[in-house]
Write a protein that holds these residues in place. Structure first.
Motif, PDB file in Angstrom:
ATOM      1  N   VAL A  42      19.578   0.956   3.515  1.00 22.38           N
ATOM      2  CA  VAL A  42      19.795   2.340   3.673  1.00 22.38           C
ATOM      3  C   VAL A  42      18.314   2.788   3.221  1.00 22.38           C
ATOM      4  O   VAL A  42      17.956   2.830   2.364  1.00 22.38           O
ATOM      5  CB  VAL A  42      21.066   2.852   3.110  1.00 22.38           C
ATOM      6  CG1 VAL A  42      20.961   4.473   3.189  1.00 22.38           C
ATOM      7  CG2 VAL A  42      22.188   2.329   3.334  1.00 22.38           C
ATOM      8  N   ASP A  43      17.840   3.706   4.152  1.00 23.48           N
ATOM      9  CA  ASP A  43      16.642   4.468   3.797  1.00 23.48           C
ATOM     10  C   ASP A  43      16.859   5.561   2.787  1.00 23.48           C
ATOM     11  O   ASP A  43      17.831   6.413   3.271  1.00 23.48           O
ATOM     12  CB  ASP A  43      15.942   4.866   5.100  1.00 23.48           C
ATOM     13  CG  ASP A  43      14.717   5.800   4.901  1.00 23.48           C
ATOM     14  OD1 ASP A  43      14.466   6.457   4.033  1.00 23.48           O
ATOM     15  OD2 ASP A  43      13.539   5.371   5.458  1.00 23.48           O
ATOM     16  N   ASP A  45      15.670   8.240   1.983  1.00 23.02           N
ATOM     17  CA  ASP A  45      15.205   9.594   2.559  1.00 23.02           C
ATOM     18  C   ASP A  45      15.953  10.148   3.616  1.00 23.02           C
ATOM     19  O   ASP A  45      16.293  11.102   3.818  1.00 23.02           O
ATOM     20  CB  ASP A  45      13.501   9.400   3.116  1.00 23.02           C
ATOM     21  CG  ASP A  45      12.661   9.306   2.244  1.00 23.02           C
ATOM     22  OD1 ASP A  45      12.923   9.564   1.054  1.00 23.02           O
ATOM     23  OD2 ASP A  45      11.689   8.447   2.338  1.00 23.02           O
ATOM     24  N   THR A  46      16.577   8.892   4.662  1.00 23.26           N
ATOM     25  CA  THR A  46      17.461   9.425   5.682  1.00 23.26           C
ATOM     26  C   THR A  46      19.000   9.223   5.273  1.00 23.26           C
ATOM     27  O   THR A  46      19.679   9.727   6.136  1.00 23.26           O
ATOM     28  CB  THR A  46      16.975   8.665   7.077  1.00 23.26           C
ATOM     29  OG1 THR A  46      17.260   7.457   6.827  1.00 23.26           O
ATOM     30  CG2 THR A  46      15.543   9.065   7.382  1.00 23.26           C
ATOM     31  N   GLY A  47      19.160   8.267   4.344  1.00 25.03           N
ATOM     32  CA  GLY A  47      20.579   7.834   4.231  1.00 25.03           C
ATOM     33  C   GLY A  47      21.156   6.872   5.413  1.00 25.03           C
ATOM     34  O   GLY A  47      22.284   6.570   5.573  1.00 25.03           O
ATOM     35  N   LEU A  48      19.921   6.497   6.393  1.00 23.56           N
ATOM     36  CA  LEU A  48      20.488   5.550   7.521  1.00 23.56           C
ATOM     37  C   LEU A  48      19.722   4.095   7.325  1.00 23.56           C
ATOM     38  O   LEU A  48      18.739   4.093   6.852  1.00 23.56           O
ATOM     39  CB  LEU A  48      20.035   6.369   8.681  1.00 23.56           C
ATOM     40  CG  LEU A  48      20.582   7.800   8.749  1.00 23.56           C
ATOM     41  CD1 LEU A  48      20.040   8.417   9.958  1.00 23.56           C
ATOM     42  CD2 LEU A  48      22.093   7.824   9.266  1.00 23.56           C
ATOM     43  N   MET A  50      19.237   2.856  10.644  1.00 19.10           N
ATOM     44  CA  MET A  50      18.778   3.213  11.795  1.00 19.10           C
ATOM     45  C   MET A  50      19.438   4.589  12.412  1.00 19.10           C
ATOM     46  O   MET A  50      20.674   4.678  12.235  1.00 19.10           O
ATOM     47  CB  MET A  50      18.631   2.162  12.787  1.00 19.10           C
ATOM     48  CG  MET A  50      18.074   2.624  13.900  1.00 19.10           C
ATOM     49  SD  MET A  50      17.906   1.171  15.393  1.00 19.10           S
ATOM     50  CE  MET A  50      16.412   0.410  14.789  1.00 19.10           C
ATOM     51  N   HIS A  51      18.490   5.302  12.779  1.00 19.50           N
ATOM     52  CA  HIS A  51      19.131   6.478  13.773  1.00 19.50           C
ATOM     53  C   HIS A  51      19.826   5.894  14.915  1.00 19.50           C
ATOM     54  O   HIS A  51      19.446   5.028  15.543  1.00 19.50           O
ATOM     55  CB  HIS A  51      18.228   7.505  14.110  1.00 19.50           C
ATOM     56  CG  HIS A  51      17.591   8.469  12.974  1.00 19.50           C
ATOM     57  ND1 HIS A  51      18.075   9.416  12.704  1.00 19.50           N
ATOM     58  CD2 HIS A  51      16.529   8.276  12.242  1.00 19.50           C
ATOM     59  CE1 HIS A  51      17.790  10.317  11.737  1.00 19.50           C
ATOM     60  NE2 HIS A  51      16.498   9.296  11.462  1.00 19.50           N
ATOM     61  N   GLU A  53      20.704   7.286  17.767  1.00 19.16           N
ATOM     62  CA  GLU A  53      19.869   7.654  18.951  1.00 19.16           C
ATOM     63  C   GLU A  53      18.848   6.540  19.431  1.00 19.16           C
ATOM     64  O   GLU A  53      18.785   5.926  20.281  1.00 19.16           O
ATOM     65  CB  GLU A  53      19.629   8.984  18.813  1.00 19.16           C
ATOM     66  CG  GLU A  53      20.468  10.158  18.610  1.00 19.16           C
ATOM     67  CD  GLU A  53      20.901  10.297  17.173  1.00 19.16           C
ATOM     68  OE1 GLU A  53      19.973   9.838  16.335  1.00 19.16           O
ATOM     69  OE2 GLU A  53      21.826  11.115  17.095  1.00 19.16           O
ATOM     70  N   ARG A  54      18.157   6.077  18.314  1.00 15.80           N
ATOM     71  CA  ARG A  54      17.126   5.155  18.525  1.00 15.80           C
ATOM     72  C   ARG A  54      17.927   3.887  18.731  1.00 15.80           C
ATOM     73  O   ARG A  54      17.494   3.047  19.683  1.00 15.80           O
ATOM     74  CB  ARG A  54      16.295   5.201  17.241  1.00 15.80           C
ATOM     75  CG  ARG A  54      15.152   3.825  17.448  1.00 15.80           C
ATOM     76  CD  ARG A  54      14.097   3.940  16.715  1.00 15.80           C
ATOM     77  NE  ARG A  54      13.413   2.751  16.740  1.00 15.80           N
ATOM     78  CZ  ARG A  54      13.359   1.520  15.892  1.00 15.80           C
ATOM     79  NH1 ARG A  54      14.004   1.616  14.974  1.00 15.80           N
ATOM     80  NH2 ARG A  54      12.839   0.634  16.045  1.00 15.80           N
TER      81      ARG A  54
END
Length: 122
Positions: A42-43, A45-48, A50-51, A53-54
């Motif tokens: 989990v990144d 900065d993003t909490g993800l 991967m997005h 959408e990507r």
């Protein structure tokens, strides 16, 4: 952490290895459901991982390559078994999805499917 995205496709095929006269030796169609899994960190900065959408953009081109097609005519799928479809997808998706961890292909109407976690030497 594992995340997944699903997509469906409709396709026709026949199994060249099926005995003559067997229903699978004739052209027939299925509704397929693919589940694509990623395994990553989990990144912060993003909490993800991967997005989504990507993630969808990466897998959509493969859905289009399979949907409403005669699978035997797709390069590399001349013998379109569930096993070969999962390996075909893996080989093509892995470059764009380096965290690819698993591919599942389901034929819900047949109550069957295949799960592939990649080559043993990965």
């Amino acid at each position: 952490m594992r995340i997944y995205k699903e997509f469906g496709f409709e396709a026709a095929h026949f199994l060249p290895s099926a005995p003559e006269g067997h229903p699978n030796s004739r052209v027939h169609g299925h509704s397929f459901r693919a589940v694509i899994w990623l395994d990553g960190k989990v990144d912060p900065d993003t909490g993800l991982v991967m997005h989504f959408e990507r993630f969808l953009q990466e897998i959509e081109r493969f859905r289009v390559m399979l949907d409403h097609r005669m699978l035997n005519e797709v390069e590399g799928l001349e013998h379109p078994t569930l096993e070969n479809i999962t390996m075909w997808l893996w080989d093509r998706m892995k470059p764009g999805l380096p965290d690819l961890a698993r591919i599942e292909i389901h034929r819900p109407s047949c109550h069957e499917g295949c799960v592939y976690d990649g080559p043993e030497d990965k």
